[in-house]
Write a protein that holds these residues in place. Sequence first.
Motif, mmCIF file in Angstrom:
data_model
loop_
_atom_site.group_PDB
_atom_site.id
_atom_site.type_symbol
_atom_site.label_atom_id
_atom_site.label_comp_id
_atom_site.label_asym_id
_atom_site.label_seq_id
_atom_site.Cartn_x
_atom_site.Cartn_y
_atom_site.Cartn_z
ATOM 1 N N GLN A 207 -0.278 -11.287 0.069
ATOM 2 C CA GLN A 207 -0.759 -11.340 1.449
ATOM 3 C C GLN A 207 -2.282 -11.256 1.542
ATOM 4 O O GLN A 207 -2.839 -11.320 2.644
ATOM 5 N N GLU A 216 6.185 -10.461 3.576
ATOM 6 C CA GLU A 216 5.157 -9.900 4.437
ATOM 7 C C GLU A 216 4.642 -8.559 3.951
ATOM 8 O O GLU A 216 3.480 -8.205 4.180
ATOM 9 N N GLN A 217 5.462 -7.774 3.280
ATOM 10 C CA GLN A 217 5.026 -6.444 2.891
ATOM 11 C C GLN A 217 4.261 -6.405 1.573
ATOM 12 O O GLN A 217 3.839 -5.327 1.120
ATOM 13 N N THR A 219 1.295 -6.377 0.358
ATOM 14 C CA THR A 219 -0.119 -6.203 0.717
ATOM 15 C C THR A 219 -0.890 -5.404 -0.324
ATOM 16 O O THR A 219 -2.044 -5.035 -0.094
#
Length: 560
Positions: A207, A216-217, A219
């Motif tokens: 990300q 999405e997670q 990061t």
Amino acid sequence: MMNKKPAVGILETDVLVIGGGGAGMMAALAASRKGCRVTLVDKGIPSKECATLMAKQLAASGPWSFPEDSPGKHREDTLVSGCFINDRALVDVFVNQAASVIEELEAMGMLFEREPSGKTFFSGGQPPGHSYPRSLTYKETTGKMIVDALRRQAFRKGIPLISDRLVTHLLTANGRIQGVLLWNIAGGEIEEIQCEALILATGGCGQLYPMTSNPEQSTGDGYILGYEAGLELVDMEMFQFYPVSLVCPKFLRGLNINFRGRLLNSRMERFMEKADPVNLENVTRDRLSQGIYREIKMGLGSPCGGVYLQAADFDPEFFEKRYPTEYRYCLEAGIDLKTDLVEVAPAAHFMMGGLKIDPRCRTEIDGLFAAGEITGGLHGANRLANNALMEIFVFGKIAGQGASECALNGKKGSPSPAQIDEAKGEIKRILESKKRPIRGVQLKETIRQVMWEKVGVIRRVSELREGVDRLKTIREDLLPRLGVELSHRSYNRDAIEALEACSMVNLALLIAQSALMRLESRGAHCLEDFPEQNDQEYLKNVVVRKKGDGEAGLQLRAQD
């Protein structure tokens, strides 16, 4: 089971696993076999929001392999792909334990496809860089099937799987892990978990870039957790881009395409004929990504910012059978992969670097283990296709075994109140109201743009320096302005974005600074100013550790 302690908001367990993907689930199961109380926490829903779900094949040599294949051949391929900056001890463990882990996964209920005789596995093919076909598969759902099998085992073992917890700080005392502080996403409050041993299995950091195949997670929280706790990170400049990923339509952006076809620029030229007239598109991911990126940068890209992929020299019936989800997604978007030109470009896919571990998955902090993509050393400068899925199960098991032994033999301790108060103060400062606030989601987009433009597929020294300067400005000028709307606390997206943005900007800076240390081109690190691989000066690892003044201390370190 996990027990509540007398103090409100403090939980206790023997082994705490952070991350609910393949590495974390495997680690939790391995630790539970020793009789430890094991607890697994995840930022999302354990096993349901991880990169492992999308994996299609895993590479391992064993009794099912070609007669000429062996762990030694797999080792050689892995080292060659990694341009020989791999940690050889990790590679040896990886290739030699892969076969027994495959047998263990089968015993858990993961039945890989076999030939009609049942004696040998169906080979999923021979990706570039592998000397022999050694990729095991279950149609296109290998990752999901394995994670589902692991989850069933975790339920049978009674392992608590706790969702919606974002870990913000590691708590240590006297060089030993004591627990973590975390943000309860569901409740909107700070919590503490104390443990005897901890396993970081938080996955990657795709990300950081505007287009990625990662969930999405992803990061990169775990890298910064380790870095802030004083651990070394290695090879952070080595980031792999998956070369053939859809750029449009927008809702399919980042979807990996698994068949090889002809890559064409806007002039309908097959540009890989210039880059590699012998192998064409059948090259490793780093070289293919670089070939595509050059065409885009020269202004020969497609309207949506990619190049064209044209199906060629493959059996369309086989593709539709082997990758039905991929094919269906595209067909529902009006794209027929059998006949249509599709626009593709490199997408952020996998971090080869990460926390430095030994072959037992130990870090420098007593009781702290790590496994999976968060670790560095195994892949060196470039990861072979299908090695990642095998990695998380081999090293997840090792980490779980080591953590359980550590927990059973460890000395009980607890973090200092001062350390906890300081960590809680940092969280509260991030989440407090600000004048002229900037939202975490805005800050993330700014970071992603810098990373793509300045620390992307092909790099230049001047651009890397610009990237470092811009990221430092973001850290110093914009981070203090992070604002959160706290009219509600439960599942507050603003709060999550703000906490993640803090980790992302610091991680992005480490990657850019590490890239400036390597003045050569090697594997995934392509530096136009220094296009050749320089073994005389750079057959070394870039190592980074936080200094006492809070800045990054970087060095080049020769192989042991």
